[in-house]
Motif scaffolding. Structure first.
Motif, short mmCIF file in Angstrom:
data_model
loop_
_atom_site.label_atom_id
_atom_site.label_comp_id
_atom_site.label_asym_id
_atom_site.label_seq_id
_atom_site.Cartn_x
_atom_site.Cartn_y
_atom_site.Cartn_z
N SER A 5 36.89 -22.91 27.72
CA SER A 5 38.02 -23.81 27.93
C SER A 5 37.65 -24.90 28.92
O SER A 5 36.75 -24.73 29.75
CB SER A 5 39.23 -23.02 28.45
N ASN A 6 38.37 -26.01 28.83
CA ASN A 6 38.21 -27.09 29.80
C ASN A 6 39.16 -26.92 30.99
O ASN A 6 39.21 -27.78 31.87
CB ASN A 6 38.46 -28.44 29.13
N LYS A 7 39.91 -25.82 31.00
CA LYS A 7 40.85 -25.57 32.10
C LYS A 7 40.56 -24.19 32.71
O LYS A 7 41.41 -23.30 32.71
CB LYS A 7 42.29 -25.63 31.60
N ALA A 27 41.83 -23.23 23.67
CA ALA A 27 40.84 -22.31 24.22
C ALA A 27 40.26 -21.42 23.12
O ALA A 27 40.96 -20.97 22.22
CB ALA A 27 41.48 -21.44 25.30
N PHE A 28 38.94 -21.20 23.22
CA PHE A 28 38.24 -20.31 22.28
C PHE A 28 38.08 -18.96 22.97
O PHE A 28 37.49 -18.86 24.05
CB PHE A 28 36.87 -20.89 21.93
N VAL A 29 38.62 -17.90 22.34
CA VAL A 29 38.65 -16.58 22.97
C VAL A 29 37.91 -15.58 22.08
O VAL A 29 38.23 -15.44 20.90
CB VAL A 29 40.09 -16.10 23.20
N GLN A 58 29.12 -30.32 28.79
CA GLN A 58 29.27 -29.17 29.67
C GLN A 58 30.55 -28.41 29.32
O GLN A 58 31.59 -28.99 29.06
CB GLN A 58 29.32 -29.63 31.13
N ARG A 59 30.43 -27.08 29.30
CA ARG A 59 31.58 -26.22 29.00
C ARG A 59 31.71 -25.15 30.08
O ARG A 59 30.74 -24.77 30.73
CB ARG A 59 31.39 -25.53 27.64
N LYS A 60 32.93 -24.68 30.26
CA LYS A 60 33.21 -23.59 31.18
C LYS A 60 33.60 -22.35 30.37
O LYS A 60 34.39 -22.43 29.43
CB LYS A 60 34.34 -23.94 32.14
N MET A 61 33.02 -21.20 30.74
CA MET A 61 33.38 -19.95 30.10
C MET A 61 33.91 -18.98 31.15
O MET A 61 33.31 -18.81 32.21
CB MET A 61 32.18 -19.32 29.39
N ILE A 62 35.04 -18.38 30.84
CA ILE A 62 35.69 -17.44 31.75
C ILE A 62 35.48 -16.03 31.21
O ILE A 62 35.72 -15.76 30.02
CB ILE A 62 37.20 -17.74 31.88
#
Length: 281
Positions: free
Chosen positions: A203-205, A261-263, A234-238
């Motif tokens: 997600s970007n958030k 968001a991709f989950v 650039q990507r963020k992964m939680i």
């Protein structure tokens, strides 16, 4: 309102258990799992070999006293009191209500009796209680270890059934193993408190999603920085782990923050380390 719902659920669980014993279990000549099965076994032993009719309720209540005391001390007071209500009511109703003449087919009694038994146990668990007996033991162990031990309870029940088979015939014992297997699978399917799910979220958030997870289930999360293979951006992964029964709430909170968001949801087998789990009251 919550307490009323909880009371209604545990009451429904007790009624369902009593109806199931007097219908599918008795008609099929089966032996259910846990202390209810041991109680029925003792009833049959005393009736067959000593010509003594033991009341189901008294034996069942007596067997639950010690595990209930441990649950009261180590798990939760309300949890134990609601569980004792299930034990008292189901024992009493088993002695006084008649069974339903639904089918005389032993295999149908085995399969549907197992389904009903699993559903009755799940109703109590959803309400934050148990149906007593080995459920008390399984909850104590699960609370201490964070692992589901329903399959181990099934193995213990099979040991009781070996005695049942030696005394009263293997056909009934083998059908009872099927009954207990079906019941265990229903439990594993419906009750997921002690199962874990790993969520990988792109997600970007990221900060907003971490806050949403924390507010929803009180779990933290870890943020990784990566690069999209196609976009090269650039990507963020939680990364976070939650109880499987909380999975739906968490996904809803994530999608509310970021609909795009991709989950990825993975079943987690074992966790080593700190993991927050809401305690039974």
């Amino acid at each position: 309102m919550k307490n009323i719902t909880r009371f209604l659920l545990v009451t429904a669980s007790a009624v369902l258990m009593a109806v199931n014993i007097n219908t599918f279990v008795h008609i099929g000549g089966l032996l259910p799992g846990g202390f209810s099965g041991i109680t029925l076994l003792l009833q049959e032993v005393f009736k067959t070999y000593l010509n003594i009719n033991l009341p189901y309720s008294v034996v069942y209540w007596a067997m639950n006293l010690v595990p209930a005391a441990f649950c009261f001390k180590y798990v939760g007071k309300k949890f134990t009191l609601y569980s004792l209500w299930v034990v008292i009511l189901s024992g009493l109703l088993t002695d006084i209500i008649p069974g339903l003449d639904i089918t005389q087919d032993v295999l149908l009694c085995t399969v549907f009796g197992g389904i009903v038994n699993g559903a009755a146990v799940c109703l109590a668990l959803f309400a934050g209680a148990t149906t007593g007996g080995t459920d008390f033991i399984s909850i104590i162990v699960s609370e201490k270890t964070g692992k589901s031990i329903w399959n181990y309870i099934f193995i213990g029940n099979c040991c009781v059934l070996v005695i049942f088979g030696l005394l009263f015939g293997w056909n009934r014992a083998l059908y009872s193993i099927i009954f207990q297997y079906v019941s265990t699978q229903i439990l594993n399917l419906l009750y997921k408190r002690y199962q874990k799910s790993t969520l990988l979220i792109v997600s970007n958030k990221p900060n907003e999603i971490v806050d949403a997870v924390r507010q929803t289930v009180n779990h933290d999360a870890t943020i990784f920085t990566g690069e999209g293979g196609y976009s090269k951006q650039q990507r963020k992964m939680i990364y976070t782990v939650v109880s499987s029964d909380e999975e739906g709430k968490v996904i809803h909170a994530i999608k509310y923050v970021d609909p795009n968001a991709f989950v990825n949801i993975l079943q987690t087998k074992v966790i080593k380390g700190n993991f927050f789990m809401k305690k039974n009251d």
